[in-house]
Design a protein around this motif. Sequence first.
Motif, PDB file in Angstrom:
ATOM      1  N   GLU A  24      -3.816 -21.297  18.519  1.00  0.00           N
ATOM      2  CA  GLU A  24      -4.262 -20.175  19.341  1.00  0.00           C
ATOM      3  C   GLU A  24      -4.564 -20.734  20.716  1.00  0.00           C
ATOM      4  O   GLU A  24      -5.054 -21.852  20.829  1.00  0.00           O
ATOM      5  CB  GLU A  24      -5.588 -19.603  18.816  1.00  0.00           C
ATOM      6  N   ASN A  42     -23.663 -19.041   9.088  1.00  0.00           N
ATOM      7  CA  ASN A  42     -23.550 -19.549   7.719  1.00  0.00           C
ATOM      8  C   ASN A  42     -24.884 -20.074   7.198  1.00  0.00           C
ATOM      9  O   ASN A  42     -24.934 -20.629   6.104  1.00  0.00           O
ATOM     10  CB  ASN A  42     -22.453 -20.618   7.606  1.00  0.00           C
ATOM     11  N   HIS A  55     -16.246 -19.115  15.688  1.00  0.00           N
ATOM     12  CA  HIS A  55     -14.965 -18.411  15.780  1.00  0.00           C
ATOM     13  C   HIS A  55     -15.154 -17.072  15.082  1.00  0.00           C
ATOM     14  O   HIS A  55     -15.923 -16.971  14.121  1.00  0.00           O
ATOM     15  CB  HIS A  55     -13.865 -19.223  15.092  1.00  0.00           C
ATOM     16  N   ARG A  56     -14.468 -16.050  15.565  1.00  0.00           N
ATOM     17  CA  ARG A  56     -14.675 -14.711  15.006  1.00  0.00           C
ATOM     18  C   ARG A  56     -14.203 -14.560  13.567  1.00  0.00           C
ATOM     19  O   ARG A  56     -14.819 -13.824  12.794  1.00  0.00           O
ATOM     20  CB  ARG A  56     -13.965 -13.675  15.871  1.00  0.00           C
ATOM     21  N   THR A  57     -13.107 -15.228  13.184  1.00  0.00           N
ATOM     22  CA  THR A  57     -12.511 -14.925  11.876  1.00  0.00           C
ATOM     23  C   THR A  57     -12.278 -16.116  10.956  1.00  0.00           C
ATOM     24  O   THR A  57     -12.107 -15.917   9.757  1.00  0.00           O
ATOM     25  CB  THR A  57     -11.158 -14.208  12.068  1.00  0.00           C
ATOM     26  N   LEU A  58     -12.213 -17.328  11.473  1.00  0.00           N
ATOM     27  CA  LEU A  58     -11.909 -18.475  10.608  1.00  0.00           C
ATOM     28  C   LEU A  58     -13.013 -18.688   9.581  1.00  0.00           C
ATOM     29  O   LEU A  58     -14.193 -18.517   9.889  1.00  0.00           O
ATOM     30  CB  LEU A  58     -11.727 -19.748  11.434  1.00  0.00           C
ATOM     31  N   PRO A  59     -12.651 -19.085   8.375  1.00  0.00           N
ATOM     32  CA  PRO A  59     -13.670 -19.331   7.348  1.00  0.00           C
ATOM     33  C   PRO A  59     -14.616 -20.464   7.755  1.00  0.00           C
ATOM     34  O   PRO A  59     -14.204 -21.421   8.418  1.00  0.00           O
ATOM     35  CB  PRO A  59     -12.850 -19.746   6.124  1.00  0.00           C
ATOM     36  N   THR A  62     -13.924 -24.546   8.227  1.00  0.00           N
ATOM     37  CA  THR A  62     -12.594 -24.870   8.731  1.00  0.00           C
ATOM     38  C   THR A  62     -12.707 -25.925   9.826  1.00  0.00           C
ATOM     39  O   THR A  62     -13.542 -25.816  10.720  1.00  0.00           O
ATOM     40  CB  THR A  62     -11.907 -23.610   9.309  1.00  0.00           C
ATOM     41  N   ARG A  82     -20.291 -17.407  13.887  1.00  0.00           N
ATOM     42  CA  ARG A  82     -19.421 -16.323  14.342  1.00  0.00           C
ATOM     43  C   ARG A  82     -19.581 -16.144  15.843  1.00  0.00           C
ATOM     44  O   ARG A  82     -20.648 -16.365  16.398  1.00  0.00           O
ATOM     45  CB  ARG A  82     -19.758 -15.012  13.620  1.00  0.00           C
ATOM     46  N   ARG A 121      -1.299 -16.597   4.604  1.00  0.00           N
ATOM     47  CA  ARG A 121      -2.123 -15.958   5.637  1.00  0.00           C
ATOM     48  C   ARG A 121      -1.316 -15.203   6.631  1.00  0.00           C
ATOM     49  O   ARG A 121      -0.312 -15.479   7.067  1.00  0.00           O
ATOM     50  CB  ARG A 121      -2.937 -17.009   6.372  1.00  0.00           C
TER      51      ARG A 121
END
Length: 121
Positions: A24, A42, A55-59, A62, A82, A121
């Motif tokens: 990205e 988390n 990051h907005r979406t990565l688990p 990661t 997030r 994915r």
Amino acid sequence: MNLRLIIFLFIVILTTSCARKITETGVASYYADKFQGRKTANGETFRQRKKTAAHRTLPFGTKVTVKNLSNGRTVKVRINDRGPFAKGRIIDLSKKAAKKIGMVDAGVSDVEIRYKGHAGR
């Protein structure tokens, strides 16, 4: 070799070969000092001296390689929060990570992020 070991090795090779590098590009920023000691999404306590990122979406967990496109410097970080919530930004770095890629003085930098994704994915 026993059969269980052979099956295990086959699964490891299969899942590793299915992983692909995803990239990205966008703008990175870094956390203000006021976030030191606060809880991340988390549940960890945020520390500026760790190489972590939001990051907005990565688990969570990661591992991401962030490359500063203006100087070519890279840093590896672990996603534990997030964000960023500022428009146009793709990742927020801890101050330690931002220093590693030479973006502290600028505040924001154009970056490329790379991470492994799975074929599904």
